[in-house]
Design a protein around this motif. Structure first.
Motif, PDB file in Angstrom:
ATOM      1  N   ASP A 287    -106.403  48.833 -32.039  1.00 56.33           N
ATOM      2  CA  ASP A 287    -107.828  48.535 -32.194  1.00 56.33           C
ATOM      3  C   ASP A 287    -108.049  47.165 -32.838  1.00 56.33           C
ATOM      4  OD1 ASP A 287    -108.643  50.967 -31.047  1.00 56.33           O
ATOM      5  OD2 ASP A 287    -108.373  52.008 -32.956  1.00 56.33           O
TER       6      ASP A 287
ATOM      7  N   ARG B 187    -107.698  44.730 -29.999  1.00 56.95           N
ATOM      8  CA  ARG B 187    -108.888  44.728 -29.135  1.00 56.95           C
ATOM      9  C   ARG B 187    -109.993  43.898 -29.783  1.00 56.95           C
ATOM     10  NH1 ARG B 187    -110.688  50.275 -26.804  1.00 56.95           N
ATOM     11  NH2 ARG B 187    -110.437  50.864 -28.983  1.00 56.95           N
TER      12      ARG B 187
ATOM     13  N   HIS C 102    -111.573  40.330 -28.272  1.00 56.82           N
ATOM     14  CA  HIS C 102    -113.027  40.206 -28.115  1.00 56.82           C
ATOM     15  C   HIS C 102    -113.559  38.971 -28.825  1.00 56.82           C
ATOM     16  CE1 HIS C 102    -117.272  41.007 -29.272  1.00 56.82           C
ATOM     17  NE2 HIS C 102    -117.342  41.521 -28.046  1.00 56.82           N
TER      18      HIS C 102
ATOM     19  N   VAL D  38    -105.568  48.528 -22.392  1.00 57.43           N
ATOM     20  CA  VAL D  38    -106.683  48.893 -23.261  1.00 57.43           C
ATOM     21  C   VAL D  38    -107.966  48.268 -22.742  1.00 57.43           C
ATOM     22  CG1 VAL D  38    -107.581  48.775 -25.618  1.00 57.43           C
ATOM     23  CG2 VAL D  38    -105.129  49.092 -25.222  1.00 57.43           C
ATOM     24  N   ASP D  39    -108.997  49.083 -22.599  1.00 59.58           N
ATOM     25  CA  ASP D  39    -110.293  48.588 -22.144  1.00 59.58           C
ATOM     26  C   ASP D  39    -110.805  47.502 -23.090  1.00 59.58           C
ATOM     27  OD1 ASP D  39    -110.266  50.375 -20.066  1.00 59.58           O
ATOM     28  OD2 ASP D  39    -111.532  51.866 -21.075  1.00 59.58           O
TER      29      ASP D  39
ATOM     30  N   THR E  81    -109.969  44.331 -23.200  1.00 55.40           N
ATOM     31  CA  THR E  81    -109.009  43.308 -23.634  1.00 55.40           C
ATOM     32  C   THR E  81    -108.598  42.379 -22.499  1.00 55.40           C
ATOM     33  OG1 THR E  81    -107.041  44.668 -23.201  1.00 55.40           O
ATOM     34  CG2 THR E  81    -108.084  44.889 -25.377  1.00 55.40           C
TER      35      THR E  81
END
Length: 505
Positions: free
Chosen positions: A216, A219, A223, A254-255, A257
């Motif tokens: 996390d 990620r 972002h 991973v969504d 990224t």
């Protein structure tokens, strides 16, 4: 559309004839003799390479990335040859002023110190500050009295240390974990700098085995624009259930990224380290951290959930245990480090489909410690060539911050077994240039049409440079010229899916 034309490059692993290479939408779309490809549009990014060498991007298969980012800002005591010298360096820093609440040093190696660490030395170095010195291998921390009190409160239990002030293994990990709890924006800034430094050395992907699950955090960083690396983020037993509950499997992208962050392996530690003298060996020395049955159970739980095991093993007893676990579970994965391997275990790596994830620079850092504590056994220590001959797949890495996050350092140590002008150490265990290269590129030798355009542009051909180290000769002492040239390899550009993450040309 990502559209890049690399003009007049020579591809590693070929005859070296100059070609033009066209990258479209993150893949190598075409390659043709130099001077025959033209930009496809006004938006094509044209790089005039003038005969530089094009190669696959490099991978560091074992890092602790947050620790690496933090260590780059701590007091370096790696060059200190005694407890007294280490304390003196920290005392000088304390005198000049410390803005942080804890004075932190990194990189001590006490295995050959003339006198052991003593808490009173750090008490005297900075009487008004908590002082922590982290060992080079991360398996021990040396504390003054204020630090022991401070971190006992933070971790919620007494951290017991004797007169030496040294905490080892889990107690040490708890302290380094507490030291890592800095504000997100601060740590992310440190990480961004470290990502840029890695890209400047040709790295396109790392396996991050930070002890607190980092997926996390990565990620969030992507972002926020920290997008210079691909990252596989691993998990340890303490957070295994949470990862399973999220349905994450090794290799899952991973969504959010942009395809840069993936779920990594399941990491479990079976023993300590050579430098801290806690590696589990067949002679009974060291320590094992898991009973065999429990290790099998937790590994099977991870495998059943789709996670690939990465088992830390340093000593020969620990490596035998790790191979036994893979055999019992019937899974493939990696043994991380594989520093001392029993004679009968080398061929088991290939037979069981277990890769050896090794850090060659550790052999250069620890050769004298190994000669002392593993006397009579070092022909089996850091035995890269023996593992290669046995058919094991070799993956190279740094274990940063234990060694620098620099694949050229790792390759130099693998093929030369030398550093600092010293004769090669056990030269029969030199790895061939090609094997070291494959171990740093996920098995790729060169760049072909259709490949994902994770690329590095180099001033020299690394395979030709490495020959100067005498790699694979198995005897004699080389000049070290090949090793030196690898360590100082100039990286002209690095790209992920055709997007430049570093460019110096």
């Amino acid at each position: 559309m990502n559209d890049v034309l690399l003009r007049t490059v020579r591809r590693v692993g070929t005859s070296g004839a100059p070609v033009d290479v066209h990258v479209v939408d993150g893949r190598v779309a075409s390659a043709a003799p130099a001077g025959t490809l033209d930009p496809t549009s006004v938006d094509t990014d044209v790089l005039e390479a003038a005969g530089a060498w094009l190669a696959p991007g490099l991978v560091d298969h074992h890092t602790h990335f947050d620790q690496w980012a933090l260590v780059r800002r701590r007091v370096d005591v790696a060059g200190c040859d005694s407890a007294e010298t280490t304390a003196a360096v920290l005392a000088e820093v304390a005198r000049t002023g410390v803005s942080d609440p804890v004075l932190v040093g990194h990189g001590y190696r006490d295995g050959l110190w003339p006198r052991p660490a003593r808490r009173e030395l750090l008490d005297g170095a900075a009487p008004d500050l908590p002082v922590v010195v982290i060992s080079a291998d991360l398996h021990a921390v040396w504390c003054n009295a204020r630090a022991l009190e401070h971190f006992s409160a933070l971790v919620g239990r007494p951290l017991g240390a004797g007169d030496d002030g040294v905490l080892r293994e889990q107690d040490a990990f708890d302290v380094t974990g507490a030291l890592s709890r800095v504000p997100d924006e601060v740590l992310d800034g440190y990480v961004a700098d470290a990502v840029e430094a890695a890209a400047a050395r040709g790295v396109t992907r790392v396996v991050d085995l930070e002890m607190v699950f980092g997926l996390d955090r990565w990620r969030r960083r992507v972002h926020d624009g920290v997008d210079g690396l691909r990252v596989d983020s691993g998990v340890y037993p303490a957070e295994l259930d949470a990862v399973i509950a999220r349905g994450l499997r090794t290799g899952d992208v991973v969504d959010g990224t942009r395809g840069l962050v993936r779920m990594g392996p399941f990491k479990v530690i079976t023993d300590g380290s050579l430098g801290t003298r806690t590696a589990a060996n067949a002679d009974g020395s060291g320590m094992l951290t898991w009973p065999f049955e429990d290790l099998v159970a937790v590994t099977r739980r991870a495998v059943d959930a789709g996670l690939v095991p990465a088992i830390h093993a340093i000593g020969d007893r620990a490596n035998t245990l790790a191979l036994d676990v893979f055999e019992a579970v019937g899974a493939r994965g990696t043994i991380e480090h594989a520093q001392l391997v029993a004679d009968g275990d080398f061929d088991r790596f290939a037979r069981l489909g277990v890769a050896a994830s090794v850090q060659p620079e550790h052999a250069m850092d620890d050769r004298d410690i190994a000669d002392h504590y593993w006397a009579g056994r070092t022909e089996r220590a850091f035995a890269f060539a023996t593992l290669d001959r046995a058919g094991a797949r070799l993956l190279l890495g740094s274990d940063a911050p234990v060694a620098p996050l620099d694949p050229w350092v790792s390759m130099a140590a693998a093929v030369g077994r030398d550093r600092d002008g010293r004769d090669p150490w056990h030269p029969a265990e030199r790895l061939s240039a090609l094997a070291a290269w494959r171990g740093s590129t996920d098995g790729r030798v060169g760049v072909s049409v259709g490949d994902v355009a994770d690329l590095v542009l180099l001033e020299e051909d690394p395979l030709a440079v490495a020959v100067g180290s005498g790699s694979g000769s198995g005897s004699g002492s080389g000049s070290g010229s090949g090793s030196d040239a690898l360590r100082s390899m100039r990286v002209l550009a690095t790209a992920i899916a055709g997007r430049f993450t570093h460019r110096d040309v």
